[in-house]
Structure formats: structure tokens, C-alpha cells
Design a protein around this motif. Structure first.
Motif, PDB file in Angstrom:
ATOM      1  N   THR A  23       0.828  -1.208   0.000  1.00  0.00           N
ATOM      2  CA  THR A  23       0.000   0.000   0.000  1.00  0.00           C
ATOM      3  C   THR A  23       0.860   1.254   0.000  1.00  0.00           C
ATOM      4  O   THR A  23       0.622   2.193  -0.775  1.00  0.00           O
ATOM      5  CB  THR A  23      -0.931   0.005   1.228  1.00  0.00           C
ATOM      6  OG1 THR A  23      -1.724  -1.188   1.246  1.00  0.00           O
ATOM      7  CG2 THR A  23      -1.862   1.206   1.192  1.00  0.00           C
TER       8      THR A  23
ATOM      9  N   THR B 256       1.401   4.041  -2.921  1.00  0.00           N
ATOM     10  CA  THR B 256       1.054   5.419  -2.560  1.00  0.00           C
ATOM     11  C   THR B 256       2.156   6.391  -2.952  1.00  0.00           C
ATOM     12  O   THR B 256       1.897   7.426  -3.579  1.00  0.00           O
ATOM     13  CB  THR B 256       0.783   5.520  -1.051  1.00  0.00           C
ATOM     14  OG1 THR B 256      -0.302   4.667  -0.706  1.00  0.00           O
ATOM     15  CG2 THR B 256       0.441   6.944  -0.649  1.00  0.00           C
TER      16      THR B 256
ATOM     17  N   ASN C 247      -2.662   3.513  -7.863  1.00  0.00           N
ATOM     18  CA  ASN C 247      -3.938   3.227  -7.202  1.00  0.00           C
ATOM     19  C   ASN C 247      -3.693   2.373  -5.956  1.00  0.00           C
ATOM     20  O   ASN C 247      -3.676   1.151  -6.024  1.00  0.00           O
ATOM     21  CB  ASN C 247      -4.875   2.509  -8.161  1.00  0.00           C
ATOM     22  CG  ASN C 247      -6.205   2.145  -7.511  1.00  0.00           C
ATOM     23  OD1 ASN C 247      -6.542   2.642  -6.437  1.00  0.00           O
ATOM     24  ND2 ASN C 247      -6.949   1.269  -8.158  1.00  0.00           N
TER      25      ASN C 247
ATOM     26  N   TRP D  27      -5.612   1.986  -3.417  1.00  0.00           N
ATOM     27  CA  TRP D  27      -6.826   1.386  -2.835  1.00  0.00           C
ATOM     28  C   TRP D  27      -6.891  -0.114  -3.077  1.00  0.00           C
ATOM     29  O   TRP D  27      -7.468  -0.860  -2.277  1.00  0.00           O
ATOM     30  CB  TRP D  27      -8.068   2.063  -3.406  1.00  0.00           C
ATOM     31  CG  TRP D  27      -8.257   3.451  -2.883  1.00  0.00           C
ATOM     32  CD1 TRP D  27      -7.901   4.619  -3.492  1.00  0.00           C
ATOM     33  CD2 TRP D  27      -8.827   3.813  -1.621  1.00  0.00           C
ATOM     34  NE1 TRP D  27      -8.212   5.692  -2.697  1.00  0.00           N
ATOM     35  CE2 TRP D  27      -8.792   5.234  -1.546  1.00  0.00           C
ATOM     36  CE3 TRP D  27      -9.369   3.090  -0.561  1.00  0.00           C
ATOM     37  CZ2 TRP D  27      -9.284   5.920  -0.442  1.00  0.00           C
ATOM     38  CZ3 TRP D  27      -9.859   3.782   0.537  1.00  0.00           C
ATOM     39  CH2 TRP D  27      -9.809   5.179   0.592  1.00  0.00           C
TER      40      TRP D  27
ATOM     41  N   LEU E 115      -4.908  -1.147  -0.135  1.00  0.00           N
ATOM     42  CA  LEU E 115      -5.369  -0.667   1.165  1.00  0.00           C
ATOM     43  C   LEU E 115      -6.545  -1.484   1.690  1.00  0.00           C
ATOM     44  O   LEU E 115      -6.560  -1.885   2.862  1.00  0.00           O
ATOM     45  CB  LEU E 115      -5.762   0.808   1.070  1.00  0.00           C
ATOM     46  CG  LEU E 115      -6.337   1.422   2.349  1.00  0.00           C
ATOM     47  CD1 LEU E 115      -5.320   1.376   3.487  1.00  0.00           C
ATOM     48  CD2 LEU E 115      -6.812   2.853   2.098  1.00  0.00           C
ATOM     49  N   LEU E 116      -7.524  -1.754   0.847  1.00  0.00           N
ATOM     50  CA  LEU E 116      -8.702  -2.499   1.312  1.00  0.00           C
ATOM     51  C   LEU E 116      -8.338  -3.926   1.750  1.00  0.00           C
ATOM     52  O   LEU E 116      -8.773  -4.375   2.813  1.00  0.00           O
ATOM     53  CB  LEU E 116      -9.781  -2.499   0.225  1.00  0.00           C
ATOM     54  CG  LEU E 116     -10.352  -1.111  -0.115  1.00  0.00           C
ATOM     55  CD1 LEU E 116     -11.390  -1.211  -1.226  1.00  0.00           C
ATOM     56  CD2 LEU E 116     -10.954  -0.459   1.124  1.00  0.00           C
TER      57      LEU E 116
ATOM     58  N   THR F 292      -5.261   2.435  10.268  1.00  0.00           N
ATOM     59  CA  THR F 292      -5.658   3.080   9.012  1.00  0.00           C
ATOM     60  C   THR F 292      -5.511   4.594   9.094  1.00  0.00           C
ATOM     61  O   THR F 292      -5.049   5.237   8.142  1.00  0.00           O
ATOM     62  CB  THR F 292      -7.111   2.707   8.666  1.00  0.00           C
ATOM     63  OG1 THR F 292      -7.248   1.275   8.647  1.00  0.00           O
ATOM     64  CG2 THR F 292      -7.504   3.257   7.304  1.00  0.00           C
TER      65      THR F 292
ATOM     66  N   PHE G  46      -3.138   7.240   6.801  1.00  0.00           N
ATOM     67  CA  PHE G  46      -3.560   8.448   6.103  1.00  0.00           C
ATOM     68  C   PHE G  46      -2.924   9.718   6.671  1.00  0.00           C
ATOM     69  O   PHE G  46      -2.585  10.634   5.938  1.00  0.00           O
ATOM     70  CB  PHE G  46      -5.087   8.577   6.140  1.00  0.00           C
ATOM     71  CG  PHE G  46      -5.782   7.732   5.119  1.00  0.00           C
ATOM     72  CD1 PHE G  46      -5.700   8.045   3.769  1.00  0.00           C
ATOM     73  CD2 PHE G  46      -6.498   6.612   5.494  1.00  0.00           C
ATOM     74  CE1 PHE G  46      -6.339   7.261   2.816  1.00  0.00           C
ATOM     75  CE2 PHE G  46      -7.138   5.826   4.549  1.00  0.00           C
ATOM     76  CZ  PHE G  46      -7.054   6.150   3.197  1.00  0.00           C
TER      77      PHE G  46
END
Length: 506
Positions: free
Chosen positions: A406, A410, A415, A417, A420-421, A460, A464
Motif C-alpha cells: 500500500t 502510494t 492506485n 486502494w 489498502l482495502l 488506518t 492516512f
């Protein structure tokens, strides 16, 4: 049968569709010089044909996992099909492909060093310790287990078999990868495929009924369902075949042998999809052979949940003498090949953080002798308590790898995501499991679920609010996507063995 066929088709289709998307996202460059050439040493860094690297990677990551884990996971019912399919594509496929490609772009670097690069020095030191222990533990377990089986088959003392297998491990760990692993792994990898294809043929054309995933079947078929909830226990039980942190420790072996980056899709992603297909077949066989998941639970309970017995019973009954030979290969050879690659991975992990190049045999011995001494010592101990945590540690390793991926995506403005998910999902799985499991804190389910939610949310938010900012400080925003930064970071790496010598033509 319809559920099974749909899942099978989705897995095959995902190789071409999602695999291609991941390939574009990661930026696979066929013209970029691979580690097997830029760092050629004739031992670990050397080019191998694509078909060999695929079969070696498959056997490295598979072993008994997609067979035993799938059979035990089938005890939960048809919901296992869903986890194998979606997990294998969206989590396992991403995990294996991107971690393998990062290693390749960073000169074949091992997992702990990659994690340290993107998650910081504390995580790097932790991963060094955990992965080394995990590799030696896997090697020790897959030393004792096959030796015990061979004792029962031949009457030869188990300790004699341990020494024979240990000698093989030493040779496979020390010799150049093309001398033993490159020659026998493709044969056993093909046998793993043939066994699965034989079982698939029987399922499709004999009088077996594969349960459907329907509203009526959407529940936990385990005998003690309250003790073994689908979430998270199923996701720990079926690791290989869906997602397994062990895979990321093995991928650097082939990252050092691939001849261009576009081979990463068939080798890393393709091997994971193949493993999921094998797991899907064995999960279906487990439910169909005894007439359904309830009957599977009853039968396995009568035999102490012995997956090896179930494999032997299924193959011997459906495939006859040929099946019995394949079962022997699966139950004995597969764990041995996982054990030798575990010790070889341990040597490479230690070499990376000790900055000790591996061209000279004496340098390989410096690292390997202590590893084998520890591994042999473990075989003399009762390591059952340690081993019961293996499945959880393995999936925790997968979660850490996913968070690394991730951050990697980043800072390169890709992408993130898609990673991340899965990272959030696997963090929830491993956190909840250790909070409620018998070998964990044994908290009430919903209490553990609430605590796991809070921990996951905290991680999480850290990602961020802090991790992106920190990584953007380390990796400038205008950094190229072609991997220039990886070259700069590792151009002076001790495993960089550029010597200007001409490579052998293979």
C-alpha cells in the motif's frame, strides 16, 4: 456444481483481466535489466527459463497448503469457494505479484529489507526476526513430518530419515539454484498439477455432487460453529490458496532468476491463481467425496481431523494406484520441498541484512550452519505450542506485506486502494483471531470484534495522517515510476555482484 464452475472460470479470467491491470499498475518493463543479469553470481542470481520459474514458484508457495488447508476449510461449507476465489484474486494475487515485482525492481531484495524500506526500521528489525524464525520453524516441521511418514512406510528409524532429509536440505540450500531445485522442482510441481487435474476430472464426470453456495447453504457447517466462526477462522485455515504471508518470503528466490519484468505476471500472479485453482478443486473434493460438508465434518472428526488421511483416501479411491503414488508425492515430497526452500530463503534473508554476498561457498556456510543447527535443535523439542501460532503469524505476515505494498503504491502515485482495502481486511482477520482464539486471549466474540475494529481504525488513520506524509518526505513526488530510485538505493548493495562477465546462454 454451478458455484464451483463459476468460481473456476472467474479465477481463470482474473489471470488475464486483473493480472493485466496489476501489470500496468506496477509498470512491468520488459527492457529493464533484471537482477539475474545485473547481479549475476551463478548461485542465487542466474537466469532460468520462464516455465521452470513458474513451476518452482508454484511448488515453493504451495507445498501441502492448497490441499490440506482447502480440505479443512471445506468443513465450513461452500462459503470456502468464495474465500478461495475472491481471496486468491484480490488479496493473494495482489500480494504475491506486487511483492515479487517490488523485490525484482529492488534487485531481488528479501522481504524484511523491503518492509523496512517502506514501513520503517522498527518494522524491518521485527520482520528480520519473525521471518528468520518462521523459515527455520517451517524447515524443522517439514523435516520431522515427512520423516515420520517415511518411517511408517519403510520401517527405517525416524532419526535416520531426519538425517537423510537434513542432508538434502543442506545441499539444496548451499548449491546453485539450478543444480537441485531447478531440476527436481518442475517435476514435482507438474505432479501437483496432475493430481489436481485427475481429481477435477473425477468431480466433473463421475457421480459426485458438489454443494452450491445458496441462501440455504450460507452458514457455518463446522460441528462446533460457535467455537470456530467463519470470520475470522476460515481466513486463517485456508491460507495457501487464498493469501499467505509465506509466499512473500519465497518470491525473492524467483525474482533473482526471472529474465524480464513481464515474466512476473505468469510466475508470481500465475502461480497464485494456479494455487487457488488447486485449492478450489480440493475443497470441492472434500465436500463431494463424502456427500457434503456435514459428512466431511463427521468423517474427519472420526480420524482426528487428519487431512493426510483424507488426501490418501480420496486419491486412492478415485485415481487408483496412480492416485496413491501422487498422494505419496503430495504428503511426503511437497513438505520436503517447502522445507528446503524455507532454509534457502532464511539464508538469503540473513545474507541481505548481514551484507554478506553469497558467491563463495564459505560465506554460504557462515550463514547456513547456524540455521541448520537451530533447525535440528527444534526437531528435538516439543514445539507444538510454537507451531499452533504458525497460521496466525503467517497471515499477520501477509497483512504486513499488504501494508508495505500500500505504501509502495502510494508514494509512486499509483492506485493504492487495491492494496489498502485488502490490508484493512487482513488486519481485521489477524487481530480478531488472536483476541478470540483458544491460543489467543479467548475474549467474547463481539468484544474482540470491537477491539479489533478500534485497532484497525487506528492503523488506518496512521496510514492516512502520518505514513503518507513521512514517505513523501523520503520519496520525492517527482520520483519516476520506472524504478530509478530502487536502483539508486541498491546500486551499492553487497548482493550486487556485477563483474562484467558474460552470462551463460540458457
Amino acid at each position: 456444481m454451478i458455484t464451483f464452475l463459476i468460481c473456476f472460470a472467474v479465477l481463470v479470467g482474473a489471470y488475464f483481466i486483473y493480472g493485466r491491470y496489476l501489470e500496468r499498475t506496477i509498470g512491468a518493463d520488459p527492457d529493464r535489466e533484471p537482477p539475474c543479469r545485473s547481479r549475476y553470481d551463478g548461485v542465487d542470481y542466474l537466469p532460468l527459463p520462464k516455465w521452470k520459474t513458474f513451476l518452482i514458484q508454484l511448488l515453493n508457495i504451495a507445498g501441502l497448503g492448497p490441499i490440506f488447508g482447502a480440505l479443512l476449510g471445506a468443513m465450513y461449507g461452500p462459503v470456502a469457494f468464495l474465500w478461495i476465489t475472491l481471496g486468491g484474486i484480490l488479496i493473494g494475487g495482489l500480494h504475491d505479484y506486487v511483492s515479487g515485482m517490488i523485490s525484482m525492481k529492488m534487485g531481488g531484495l528479501s522481504l524484511p529489507e523491503i518492509v523496512g524500506r517502506y514501513l520503517g526500521p522498527v518494522m524491518k528489525q521485527s520482520m528480520r526476526a519473525v521471518t528468520l524464525l518462521l523459515m527455520v520453524l517451517v524447515g524443522a516441521v517439514f523435516l520431522v513430518g515427512p520423516a515420520g511418514i517415511l518411517q511408517g512406510m519403510t520401517g527405517m528409524n525416524q532419526s535416520t530419515w531426519i538425517w537423510i532429509i537434513l542432508l538434502y536440505y543442506i545441499l539444496a540450500t548451499l548449491l546453485p539454484i539450478d543444480k537441485i531445485i531447478g531440476r527436481i522442482y518442475p517435476l514435482f510441481g507438474a505432479a501437483l498439477f496432475f493430481m489436481a487435474l485427475g481429481i477435477l476430472y473425477v468431480l466433473l464426470f463421475d457421480a459426485y455432487t458438489i454443494p452450491e453456495l445458496s441462501a440455504g447453504n450460507w452458514h457455518n457447517f463446522k460441528t462446533d460453529a460457535a467455537r470456530f466462526p467463519i470470520f475470522p477462522t476460515l481466513f486463517i485455515t485456508i491460507a495457501c490458496g487464498a493469501v499467505s504471508g509465506f509466499h512473500a518470503t519465497q518470491s525473492p528466490l524467483m525474482a533473482r532468476c526471472l529474465q524480464n519484468e513481464q515474466q512476473g505476471k505468469p510466475v508470481f500472479f500465475g502461480a497464485m491463481i494456479s494455487e487457488s485453482l488447486i485449492a478450489l478443486v480440493w475443497a470441492a473434493a472434500g465436500m463431494a467425496f463424502w456427500g457434503g460438508p456435514e459428512e466431511l465434518n463427521t468423517t474427519l472428526a472420526e480420524h482426528g481431523d487428519n487431512a493426510a488421511w483424507a488426501v490418501n483416501e480420496i486419491t486412492r479411491t478415485t485415481l487408483g494406484k496412480f492416485g496413491a503414488v501422487l498422494a505419496l508425492l503430495g504428503v511426503v515430497v511437497a513438505p520436503i520441498t517447502s522445507g528446503d526452500s524455507a532454509f534457502r530463503s532464511a539464508r538469503l534473508i540473513a545474507a541481505d541484512f548481514l551484507h554478506l554476498e553469497q558467491r563463495a561457498i564459505r560465506r554460504r556456510l557462515y550463514i547456513s550452519i547456524p540455521l541448520f543447527v537451530v533447525g535440528f535443535a527444534i526437531t528435538l523439542m516439543n514445539f507444538g505450542v510454537i507451531w499452533q501460532y504458525f497460521a496466525w503469524v503467517n497471515q499477520t505476515l501477509a497483512a504486513v506485506t499488504l501494508w508495505t505494498i500500500t505504501v509502495y503504491l502510494t508514494v509512486r502515485h499509483k492506485n493504492f486502494w487495491i492494496a489498502l482495502l485488502p490490508s484493512i481486511f487482513m488486519t481485521q482477520v489477524v487481530t480478531l483471531y488472536i483476541l478470540i482464539a483458544p491460543e489467543g486471549l479467548l475474549l467474547p466474540y463481539w468484544t474482540g470484534f470491537g477491539i479489533a475494529n478500534a485497532i484497525n481504525a487506528f492503523i488506518t488513520i496512521l496510514f492516512f495522517r502520518y505514513r503518507i506524509r513521512r514517505c513523501n518526505d523520503i520519496f520525492p513526488e517527482n520520483e519516476g515510476d520506472e524504478g530509478d530510485e530502487e536502483d539508486k538505493e541498491h546500486e551499492d548493495s553487497p548482493v550486487d555482484n556485477r563483474n562484467g562477465s558474460e552470462l551463460p546462454i540458457r
